[in-house]
Design a protein around this motif. Structure first.
Motif, mmCIF file in Angstrom:
data_model
loop_
_atom_site.group_PDB
_atom_site.id
_atom_site.type_symbol
_atom_site.label_atom_id
_atom_site.label_comp_id
_atom_site.label_asym_id
_atom_site.label_seq_id
_atom_site.Cartn_x
_atom_site.Cartn_y
_atom_site.Cartn_z
ATOM 1 N N LYS A 105 -56.946 108.084 2.207
ATOM 2 C CA LYS A 105 -56.420 106.472 2.798
ATOM 3 C C LYS A 105 -57.440 105.446 2.116
ATOM 4 O O LYS A 105 -57.099 104.328 1.922
ATOM 5 N N GLU A 106 -58.917 105.624 2.371
ATOM 6 C CA GLU A 106 -59.802 104.803 2.222
ATOM 7 C C GLU A 106 -59.968 104.249 0.505
ATOM 8 O O GLU A 106 -60.269 103.378 0.053
ATOM 9 N N SER A 107 -59.535 105.432 -0.310
ATOM 10 C CA SER A 107 -59.686 105.168 -1.694
ATOM 11 C C SER A 107 -58.293 104.721 -2.314
ATOM 12 O O SER A 107 -58.444 104.272 -3.589
ATOM 13 N N GLU A 108 -57.167 104.441 -1.614
ATOM 14 C CA GLU A 108 -55.900 104.049 -2.095
ATOM 15 C C GLU A 108 -56.279 102.717 -2.945
ATOM 16 O O GLU A 108 -55.731 102.465 -3.654
ATOM 17 N N ARG A 109 -56.982 101.831 -2.218
ATOM 18 C CA ARG A 109 -57.342 100.394 -2.626
ATOM 19 C C ARG A 109 -57.985 100.389 -4.066
ATOM 20 O O ARG A 109 -57.622 99.623 -5.052
ATOM 21 N N TYR A 110 -58.955 101.172 -4.083
ATOM 22 C CA TYR A 110 -59.915 101.254 -5.081
ATOM 23 C C TYR A 110 -59.087 101.745 -6.544
ATOM 24 O O TYR A 110 -59.229 101.210 -7.661
#
Length: 282
Positions: A105-110
């Motif tokens: 979830k937290e790495s989708e943007r990266y």
């Protein structure tokens, strides 16, 4: 005399390398391919005399184009491999790809930002636009940068990925000429990625070299990607002039992307611990 020599040479080529058993002479008196039924000769006027000269039939032309495409792919593969050797990528990053990216979830943007950067890299290159990947330890900054490096290498761009610690180690003992050549090599590639800004020693010598590398890249008008465990607020509020001019250049060149969340390494260590616990204690 010259005309006769040329004519005999053409006839010799036609007899030994162009005529096949299935070829035939058409109604126009020209040689035709027995396979594709297209002409293998045409008439030209040279030195006032009409002559027949060889041309590629359709199947020979297709064969030639296929060979050219195969040679192009071989050259492209060679160029990519050569670029990889020159990229200075460490072994643990050579297999970093977007396909292997650990999407949470937290790495989708990266991942999205990195892929968009690569997709639009021609524009990034034209605009001298880089990235500053910053945040806590183990959140995937270096891996994301390596994914960008490998993608661009696979698509024909030259990339170097290294760290200031390695750069400073290599530059020790360089004379002025050797150092200039080294900096020129760093600036020759389409994208320079420098991992772990802030891990180098805080000596006047080290900070001067760090600034020199970044400033030379800026003057070369080529993009730079930096990763760092430093906090953006701390970099913006720094009062030491040596650091201030470094970070000012970085902010001018690089779009900041904050990496947050649980450390990938800690998460993997916890998973290994739990797997081992089940094997040993249950």
């Amino acid at each position: 005399m010259i005309g006769n020599t040329v004519e005999k040479t053409v006839e010799k080529v036609m007899d030994h390398t162009y005529k096949a058993a299935s070829d035939y002479i058409g109604e126009d008196g020209l040689l035709y391919c027995g396979m594709c039924k297209t002409r293998k000769e045409r008439r030209i006027t040279w030195l006032g005399t009409e002559r027949k000269v060889p041309v590629m039939c359709k199947c020979r032309e297709e064969e030639y184009e296929a060979q050219q495409e195969e040679d192009r792919k071989k050259q492209e593969a060679y160029d990519i491999q050569r670029a990889r050797v020159r990229s200075m990528l460490s072994d643990n990053f050579k297999t970093a790809t977007f396909e292997n990216y650990k999407v949470r979830k937290e790495s989708e943007r990266y991942l999205r930002i990195a892929q968009n950067y690569c997709t639009n890299f021609r524009k990034m290159l034209e605009n001298n636009q880089g990235l500053l990947l910053y945040g806590t330890v183990g959140t995937g900054k270096s891996y994301t940068a390596a994914c960008i490096a490998n993608y661009l290498l696979d698509h024909g761009y030259s990339v170097i990925m290294t760290s200031f610690v390695r750069i400073l180690q290599q530059m020790q003992g360089f004379d002025k000429e050797t150092e200039d050549a080294f900096i020129c090599r760093l600036n020759s590639v389409s994208l320079l990625i420098i991992d772990d800004l802030g891990a180098e020693r805080s000596t006047d010598y080290a900070l001067e070299k760090v600034y020199g590398v970044i400033d030379n890249r800026y003057l070369a008008k080529k993009p730079l990607i930096l990763t760092t465990n430093l906090d953006l607020g701390q970099m913006q509020a720094v009062s030491d002039l040596r650091y201030e001019r470094i970070y000012d250049r970085v902010f001018e060149m690089c779009y900041p992307v904050e990496f947050t969340g649980v450390s990938w390494r800690k998460r993997e260590a916890a998973q290994r611990f739990e797997s081992t616990r089940k094997l040993l204690e249950e």
